[in-house]
Design an enzyme around this catalytic site. Structure first.
Site, PDB file in Angstrom:
ATOM      1  N   ASN A   1       0.727  -1.134  -0.073  1.00 22.03           N
ATOM      2  CA  ASN A   1       0.140  -0.087   0.031  1.00 22.03           C
ATOM      3  C   ASN A   1       0.824   1.291  -0.040  1.00 22.03           C
ATOM      4  OD1 ASN A   1      -2.586  -1.415   0.057  1.00 22.03           O
ATOM      5  ND2 ASN A   1      -2.313  -1.635   2.328  1.00 22.03           N
TER       6      ASN A   1
ATOM      7  N   HIS B   1       6.493  -1.374   3.608  1.00 20.72           N
ATOM      8  CA  HIS B   1       6.395  -2.776   3.980  1.00 20.72           C
ATOM      9  C   HIS B   1       5.346  -3.718   3.011  1.00 20.72           C
ATOM     10  CE1 HIS B   1       2.875  -0.486   5.827  1.00 20.72           C
ATOM     11  NE2 HIS B   1       2.240  -1.664   5.621  1.00 20.72           N
TER      12      HIS B   1
END
Ligand code: DGP
Length: 114
Positions: A88, A101
């Site tokens: 994201n 991440h």
């Protein structure tokens, strides 16, 4: 003042969390709010705010993150049936944590993306 980055704090061991995998460049730990039976986050030790903040200096790190995501999926028994890796980035993605991440998701049939 405490570091405002929750993942940096986890990386330093200031918050509880068990690493499913770790090496000199990254760690992997389970998401606190799993959306699939297996939901592991692969997180670089270096604080890079998001994919949009990565530069050519991060090419090797980005490769290592993808390699680790595949290794984690394999260790978690996801390789045969498949899995999804998600990064994201920015407000429209709904990203909550401003530290790059990868989500590794699997263990059930995942819905089409949208
Ligand atoms: P994103 O929306 O892509 O920024 O994902 C952030 C994820 O991080 C979200 O799925 C929840 C997870 N998360 C947030 N805080 C913690 C925490 O303290 N521990 C763990 N294990 N996961 C966390």
């Amino acid at each position: 003042m405490a570091d405002p980055c929750i993942f940096c704090r986890i990386l330093r061991g200031e918050l509880p969390g068990q690493f499913a995998y770790e090496d000199d460049y990254l760690v992997a730990f389970r998401d606190i709010h799993p959306v699939a039976p297996t939901h592991v986050l692969v997180v670089p030790r270096e604080h890079v705010e998001s994919l949009a903040h990565a530069s050519s200096a991060h090419r090797e790190l980005l490769g290592r993150l993808l390699e680790a995501a595949a290794a984690v999926a394999s260790r978690e028994g996801l390789a045969a049936r498949g899995y999804r890796v998600v990064i994201n980035t920015g407000t429209d993605s709904g990203s909550e944590v401003a530290h790059l991440h990868l989500h590794v998701l699997g263990g059930r049939q995942l819905r089409a993306m949208g």
